[in-house]
Design a protein around this motif. Structure first.
Motif, PDB file in Angstrom:
ATOM      1  N   ARG A  75     -40.385 -25.166  19.448  1.00 34.83           N
ATOM      2  CA  ARG A  75     -40.063 -24.705  18.054  1.00 34.83           C
ATOM      3  C   ARG A  75     -38.592 -24.375  17.796  1.00 34.83           C
ATOM      4  O   ARG A  75     -37.841 -24.651  16.942  1.00 34.83           O
ATOM      5  N   TYR A  76     -38.292 -23.419  18.637  1.00 38.68           N
ATOM      6  CA  TYR A  76     -36.921 -22.426  18.609  1.00 38.68           C
ATOM      7  C   TYR A  76     -35.907 -23.749  18.652  1.00 38.68           C
ATOM      8  O   TYR A  76     -34.793 -23.643  18.391  1.00 38.68           O
ATOM      9  N   GLU A  77     -35.920 -24.358  19.790  1.00 41.27           N
ATOM     10  CA  GLU A  77     -34.925 -25.449  20.208  1.00 41.27           C
ATOM     11  C   GLU A  77     -34.747 -26.413  19.090  1.00 41.27           C
ATOM     12  O   GLU A  77     -33.635 -26.799  18.615  1.00 41.27           O
ATOM     13  N   ASN A  78     -35.876 -26.849  18.568  1.00 40.54           N
ATOM     14  CA  ASN A  78     -35.807 -27.829  17.475  1.00 40.54           C
ATOM     15  C   ASN A  78     -35.228 -27.118  16.072  1.00 40.54           C
ATOM     16  O   ASN A  78     -34.374 -28.246  15.624  1.00 40.54           O
ATOM     17  N   GLU A  79     -35.000 -25.970  16.093  1.00 41.18           N
ATOM     18  CA  GLU A  79     -34.784 -25.465  14.908  1.00 41.18           C
ATOM     19  C   GLU A  79     -33.162 -25.038  15.208  1.00 41.18           C
ATOM     20  O   GLU A  79     -32.428 -25.016  14.202  1.00 41.18           O
ATOM     21  N   MET A  80     -33.100 -24.610  16.445  1.00 42.53           N
ATOM     22  CA  MET A  80     -31.515 -24.209  16.635  1.00 42.53           C
ATOM     23  C   MET A  80     -30.579 -25.152  16.712  1.00 42.53           C
ATOM     24  O   MET A  80     -29.460 -24.924  16.353  1.00 42.53           O
ATOM     25  N   ARG A  81     -30.915 -26.467  17.192  1.00 44.68           N
ATOM     26  CA  ARG A  81     -29.942 -27.359  17.124  1.00 44.68           C
ATOM     27  C   ARG A  81     -29.087 -27.732  15.805  1.00 44.68           C
ATOM     28  O   ARG A  81     -28.028 -27.705  15.847  1.00 44.68           O
ATOM     29  N   PRO A  82     -30.094 -28.126  14.831  1.00 42.87           N
ATOM     30  CA  PRO A  82     -29.482 -28.352  13.523  1.00 42.87           C
ATOM     31  C   PRO A  82     -28.467 -27.113  12.847  1.00 42.87           C
ATOM     32  O   PRO A  82     -27.646 -27.331  12.314  1.00 42.87           O
ATOM     33  N   TRP A  83     -29.216 -25.762  13.362  1.00 40.55           N
ATOM     34  CA  TRP A  83     -28.447 -24.706  12.819  1.00 40.55           C
ATOM     35  C   TRP A  83     -27.178 -24.438  13.485  1.00 40.55           C
ATOM     36  O   TRP A  83     -26.361 -24.056  12.735  1.00 40.55           O
ATOM     37  N   GLU A  84     -27.124 -24.664  14.766  1.00 40.34           N
ATOM     38  CA  GLU A  84     -25.876 -24.451  15.331  1.00 40.34           C
ATOM     39  C   GLU A  84     -24.944 -25.554  14.827  1.00 40.34           C
ATOM     40  O   GLU A  84     -23.621 -25.329  15.011  1.00 40.34           O
ATOM     41  N   GLU A  85     -25.503 -26.751  14.585  1.00 39.48           N
ATOM     42  CA  GLU A  85     -24.312 -27.735  14.062  1.00 39.48           C
ATOM     43  C   GLU A  85     -23.773 -27.251  12.467  1.00 39.48           C
ATOM     44  O   GLU A  85     -22.504 -27.587  12.419  1.00 39.48           O
ATOM     45  N   GLN A  86     -24.690 -26.719  11.928  1.00 41.23           N
ATOM     46  CA  GLN A  86     -24.244 -26.159  10.753  1.00 41.23           C
ATOM     47  C   GLN A  86     -23.186 -25.147  10.730  1.00 41.23           C
ATOM     48  O   GLN A  86     -22.085 -24.655  10.223  1.00 41.23           O
ATOM     49  N   MET A  87     -23.619 -24.209  11.814  1.00 43.24           N
ATOM     50  CA  MET A  87     -22.425 -23.065  11.891  1.00 43.24           C
ATOM     51  C   MET A  87     -21.106 -23.643  12.649  1.00 43.24           C
ATOM     52  O   MET A  87     -20.307 -23.170  12.197  1.00 43.24           O
ATOM     53  N   ILE A  88     -21.197 -24.608  13.460  1.00 45.86           N
ATOM     54  CA  ILE A  88     -19.946 -25.389  13.506  1.00 45.86           C
ATOM     55  C   ILE A  88     -19.286 -25.880  12.563  1.00 45.86           C
ATOM     56  O   ILE A  88     -17.953 -25.950  12.476  1.00 45.86           O
TER      57      ILE A  88
ATOM     58  N   GLN B  31     -23.208 -21.215  24.391  1.00 44.80           N
ATOM     59  CA  GLN B  31     -22.290 -21.518  25.254  1.00 44.80           C
ATOM     60  C   GLN B  31     -22.439 -23.054  25.556  1.00 44.80           C
ATOM     61  O   GLN B  31     -21.442 -23.759  25.531  1.00 44.80           O
ATOM     62  N   LYS B  32     -23.731 -23.449  25.974  1.00 44.77           N
ATOM     63  CA  LYS B  32     -23.936 -24.568  26.112  1.00 44.77           C
ATOM     64  C   LYS B  32     -23.576 -25.815  25.147  1.00 44.77           C
ATOM     65  O   LYS B  32     -23.572 -26.892  25.437  1.00 44.77           O
ATOM     66  N   ASN B  33     -23.952 -25.020  24.050  1.00 45.65           N
ATOM     67  CA  ASN B  33     -23.726 -26.021  22.726  1.00 45.65           C
ATOM     68  C   ASN B  33     -22.435 -25.980  22.004  1.00 45.65           C
ATOM     69  O   ASN B  33     -22.240 -26.589  21.033  1.00 45.65           O
ATOM     70  N   ARG B  34     -21.368 -25.298  22.569  1.00 42.66           N
ATOM     71  CA  ARG B  34     -20.362 -24.944  21.835  1.00 42.66           C
ATOM     72  C   ARG B  34     -19.433 -26.057  21.608  1.00 42.66           C
ATOM     73  O   ARG B  34     -18.598 -26.233  20.714  1.00 42.66           O
ATOM     74  N   ARG B  35     -19.477 -27.347  22.492  1.00 40.36           N
ATOM     75  CA  ARG B  35     -18.773 -28.516  21.936  1.00 40.36           C
ATOM     76  C   ARG B  35     -19.523 -29.448  21.354  1.00 40.36           C
ATOM     77  O   ARG B  35     -19.106 -30.735  21.148  1.00 40.36           O
ATOM     78  N   LEU B  36     -20.506 -28.813  20.724  1.00 38.83           N
ATOM     79  CA  LEU B  36     -21.422 -30.080  19.893  1.00 38.83           C
ATOM     80  C   LEU B  36     -20.686 -30.475  18.539  1.00 38.83           C
ATOM     81  O   LEU B  36     -20.131 -29.569  17.853  1.00 38.83           O
ATOM     82  N   LYS B  37     -20.816 -31.698  18.404  1.00 39.19           N
ATOM     83  CA  LYS B  37     -20.259 -32.253  17.349  1.00 39.19           C
ATOM     84  C   LYS B  37     -18.706 -32.314  17.050  1.00 39.19           C
ATOM     85  O   LYS B  37     -18.093 -32.497  16.065  1.00 39.19           O
ATOM     86  N   ILE B  38     -17.905 -31.809  18.096  1.00 44.21           N
ATOM     87  CA  ILE B  38     -16.635 -31.828  18.249  1.00 44.21           C
ATOM     88  C   ILE B  38     -15.925 -33.041  18.613  1.00 44.21           C
ATOM     89  O   ILE B  38     -16.191 -33.225  19.986  1.00 44.21           O
ATOM     90  N   PRO B  39     -15.090 -33.911  18.062  1.00 44.15           N
ATOM     91  CA  PRO B  39     -14.600 -35.227  18.452  1.00 44.15           C
ATOM     92  C   PRO B  39     -13.492 -34.906  19.727  1.00 44.15           C
ATOM     93  O   PRO B  39     -12.643 -33.979  19.376  1.00 44.15           O
ATOM     94  N   THR B  40     -13.405 -35.549  20.398  1.00 49.01           N
ATOM     95  CA  THR B  40     -12.253 -35.913  21.442  1.00 49.01           C
ATOM     96  C   THR B  40     -11.045 -36.749  20.830  1.00 49.01           C
ATOM     97  O   THR B  40     -11.345 -37.186  19.729  1.00 49.01           O
ATOM     98  N   VAL B  41     -10.190 -36.657  21.330  1.00 49.15           N
ATOM     99  CA  VAL B  41      -8.878 -37.503  20.916  1.00 49.15           C
ATOM    100  C   VAL B  41      -9.329 -38.826  21.042  1.00 49.15           C
ATOM    101  O   VAL B  41      -9.813 -39.312  22.139  1.00 49.15           O
ATOM    102  N   ALA B  42      -9.115 -39.516  20.063  1.00 54.25           N
ATOM    103  CA  ALA B  42      -9.260 -41.003  20.269  1.00 54.25           C
ATOM    104  C   ALA B  42      -8.582 -41.711  21.449  1.00 54.25           C
ATOM    105  O   ALA B  42      -7.491 -41.342  21.692  1.00 54.25           O
ATOM    106  N   LYS B  43      -9.312 -42.525  22.201  1.00 56.88           N
ATOM    107  CA  LYS B  43      -8.875 -43.160  23.091  1.00 56.88           C
ATOM    108  C   LYS B  43      -8.599 -44.631  22.874  1.00 56.88           C
ATOM    109  O   LYS B  43      -9.611 -45.176  22.098  1.00 56.88           O
ATOM    110  N   LYS B  44      -7.586 -45.323  23.380  1.00 59.41           N
ATOM    111  CA  LYS B  44      -7.439 -46.919  23.289  1.00 59.41           C
ATOM    112  C   LYS B  44      -7.943 -47.784  24.250  1.00 59.41           C
ATOM    113  O   LYS B  44      -7.838 -47.260  25.456  1.00 59.41           O
ATOM    114  N   LYS B  45      -8.468 -48.594  23.928  1.00 56.08           N
ATOM    115  CA  LYS B  45      -9.264 -49.439  24.548  1.00 56.08           C
ATOM    116  C   LYS B  45      -9.227 -50.891  24.164  1.00 56.08           C
ATOM    117  O   LYS B  45      -9.856 -51.155  22.905  1.00 56.08           O
TER     118      LYS B  45
END
Length: 249
Positions: free
Chosen positions: A202-215, A225-239
């Motif tokens: 229950r805690y993990e299921n509630e924490m992920r969307p909450w952490e996304e809101q905090m970001i 710490q393990k989710n600090r990079r959640l939803k943060i886009p990297t530089v666009a890459k050319k392909k």
């Protein structure tokens, strides 16, 4: 229970005062409190964001009477995030003026203290600051709606049986419950351990969307710490002549 706790706290406080009264340190603190109370210490100013919260809270509450304080706070946080730079600067300018006035008041206040008073003030400030930080952090997380941490099997067992536990004081009840928990048959204890595992899910299921809101509202410092990079886009890459936006998380 609250009355009993208060009685014990007052008794402990009285005893501590009796002992401290015999010490030089206590005499200094007692004298300091009479001459220049820590309560007279200049009050720190509000930040730009909290000035905005103070201005907007009653408005949002009036517009959304059915929402909880947590939901109201989230709405205000998003409103601050979307606030035009020109309007934010108004709050930031006011906060800057308050900070300068606070520094001047603080300088005047400290200049009036004797060396002995300064020592007492420093110790009192350190003690109160530590307590205030803990209280403020807890209150902030509550207001922001952080999910409650998962309970252990013993926590769940204790909450179910606390009222019926033997003893008058909290300590006595805790001791009785601990003994009962230690002697609880494995089959019964497993039930509480399984409930604890479910609570972790229950805690993990509630924490992920909450952490996304905090970001989203710029409070990445509250994200694990393990989710600090959640939803943060990297530089666009050319392909193959096209650009792709890759998300890390």
């Amino acid at each position: 229970m609250a009355v009993a706790l208060l009685g014990r706290a007052l008794a402990a406080f009285s005893s501590a005062r009796h002992i401290l009264r015999c010490s030089t340190a206590y005499s200094m603190e007692k004298w300091f409190s009479k001459q220049s109370s820590y309560d007279n210490y200049p009050k720190p100013p509000l930040t730009a964001y909290f000035r905005f919260v103070k201005d907007q809270h009653h408005i949002f509450r009036k517009q959304n009477p059915d929402l909880s304080i947590v939901e109201i706070t989230k709405k205000i946080a998003y409103a601050w995030k979307e606030l035009p730079v020109s309007e934010k600067q108004t709050y930031e300018a006011a906060a800057k003026v308050d900070r300068q006035a606070y520094k001047e008041e603080l300088a005047i206040y400290k200049a009036q203290l004797s060396p002995t008073q300064r020592i007492a003030l420093k110790e009192e400030k350190r003690r109160k600051l530590t307590k205030r930080k803990g209280t403020r952090k807890k209150r902030e997380l509550t207001v922001l709606g952080k999910p409650k941490r998962p309970r252990t099997g013993f926590n769940i067992f204790m909450s179910e049986h606390f009222q019926e536990a033997k003893g008058i004081s909290v300590q006595a009840k805790m001791k009785d419950l601990n003994e009962k928990w230690q002697n609880l048959p494995s089959s019964q204890k497993q039930t509480y351990l399984q409930l604890a595992e479910d609570d972790k899910v229950r805690y993990e299921n509630e924490m992920r969307p909450w952490e996304e809101q905090m970001i989203d509202i710029g409070r990445q410092d509250l994200v694990r710490q393990k989710n600090r990079r959640l939803k943060i886009p990297t530089v666009a890459k050319k392909k193959d002549g096209e650009h792709f936006l890759k998300k890390e998380g």
